[in-house]
Design a protein around this motif. Sequence first.
Motif, short mmCIF file in Angstrom:
data_model
loop_
_atom_site.label_atom_id
_atom_site.label_comp_id
_atom_site.label_asym_id
_atom_site.label_seq_id
_atom_site.Cartn_x
_atom_site.Cartn_y
_atom_site.Cartn_z
N GLY A 9 -26.93 -9.26 -26.13
CA GLY A 9 -26.70 -8.07 -25.35
C GLY A 9 -27.74 -6.92 -25.45
N HIS A 10 -28.65 -7.27 -26.75
CA HIS A 10 -29.91 -6.37 -26.97
C HIS A 10 -30.94 -7.01 -26.43
N MET A 11 -30.94 -7.94 -25.21
CA MET A 11 -32.11 -8.33 -24.52
C MET A 11 -32.32 -7.13 -23.45
N PRO A 62 -31.53 4.40 -23.47
CA PRO A 62 -31.85 4.04 -24.89
C PRO A 62 -30.44 3.42 -25.27
N CYS A 63 -30.67 2.57 -26.29
CA CYS A 63 -29.47 1.74 -27.06
C CYS A 63 -29.48 2.08 -28.56
N MET A 64 -28.37 1.97 -29.19
CA MET A 64 -27.95 2.25 -30.72
C MET A 64 -28.91 1.27 -31.43
N CYS A 65 -29.45 0.04 -30.79
CA CYS A 65 -29.96 -0.67 -31.72
C CYS A 65 -31.80 -0.35 -31.88
N GLY A 66 -32.08 0.62 -30.93
CA GLY A 66 -33.42 1.45 -31.13
C GLY A 66 -34.34 0.97 -29.74
N GLY A 70 -33.26 0.11 -22.67
CA GLY A 70 -33.00 -0.91 -21.57
C GLY A 70 -32.33 -2.14 -21.87
N CYS A 71 -31.62 -2.15 -22.93
CA CYS A 71 -30.63 -3.36 -23.52
C CYS A 71 -29.77 -3.71 -22.16
N TRP A 72 -29.55 -5.06 -22.11
CA TRP A 72 -28.66 -5.61 -21.17
C TRP A 72 -27.00 -4.98 -21.17
#
Length: 322
Positions: A165-167, A175-179, A182-184
Motif C-alpha cells: 500500500g505504500h508503493m 501525502p501519506c502518513m508513512c512520510g 503518492g502512495c497506492w
Amino acid sequence: MQKQYTIGVDLGGTTITAGLVDENLKIIEKVTCDTNLPRPSEEVEQSIAGLCRQVAEKGGVSFDQIRWVGIGTPGSVNGPEGIVEFNANFGYNNWPLAANMQALLGCRVYIENDANAAAYGEYIAGAAKGAKYAVAITLGTGIGCGVIIEGKIFSGYNHAGAELGHMVIVNDGRPCMCGRKGCWEKYASARALTEDTREAMRQHPDNMMWGLVGGDLSKVNAKTAYDGMRAGDPLATEVVKHFTDAVGCGLTNVVNIFQPEIVCIGGGISKEGETLLAPVREYIDREEYARDSNKRVTLKTAQLRNDAGVVGAASLGDQAGY
Ligand SMILES: [Zn+2]
C-alpha cells in the motif's frame, strides 16, 4: 483418536476475535471482545487468553485438544521469535506476545502480522487455495497486503515486508502518513474512493449522488460512486474509473514484481465483484509485463472475508520453517 483443533485470534485495534477451528479449517465457534485501547499489554494478553478458553468451552472442546493458538496482530511481527517488534496502534515495542501467551495458555502460540495472517488464510482455505504464489489485497482504510511465496508468508529481512500500500504510484502525489507522497493506498483504498467521491460531489452541488446520501456528505461511502455509476451518472462513472485505474496501476506493479498465480481482493468494496474486478483485469491485461505468457495471474475476490484472519492465524503452525 481425539479430535484436534486450533484457535485463531484476530487482534485488532477495536476488537479481538478468537475462533475455534477444526481439522478441515472450518470455524466451529467464534467469540469477540473490545480491545479497549489504550491499556497495558498484560491486560490485552489476559483478554486474549480469556477469549481462547471461552471459545474452546463454547465448542465443547477441552484445552488439551488444542494443538496451538495462532495470533494475527497489527505491526511488524517477528514470527519465528514470537515478538511484535513495533506496533504503533497499541504503543507496544518489542512485545514478547508468543512467549507471554504460551505461559498463560500452556500450549504453543504462533504470531504473525494480521494482513499476512489473512493472506495465509486465503491461501490455505480460501480464494488462493493451493496457489503457492499468491497475493491478498484488502481495500479498506488503507491497503492491507500479504504475499505468499512458495507456500510461505513473505515478510522480508526485518518482518516489515509486503507493505504494498505504500508503493508510490504518483510521484510527488498525495501525502501519506508513512512520510512518502503518492502512495497506492492514497488513491486505491476504500477510504480514498470515499474521499474522492465527496470531493467530486462538493465540486458538483447538483450531482445526483447527493440524492443517494440524502444530501449528507457524511453518509458517502465506497459504494456511493458505484451506485451512481449504476444509475448512469457520468461524474460517478468518472470517479469509479479514476479509482479502478489506481487499483489497476498498483496491481500491475505487484504482478510485475511477484508474478503470482492468484491475486485476491478483499474488503467491503469487493462485494462489487466483477464490477470492480473486470476493469482492473483489463488494465493488468493491457500493461502487465508477462501478458504474452501462457501462465497468467488470476484476479478474484477474497473468499473468507472477515474470517480470513482467524483461519490464517489458526493455521500458522502449519507453516514450514516455524
Ligand atoms: Zn505511504
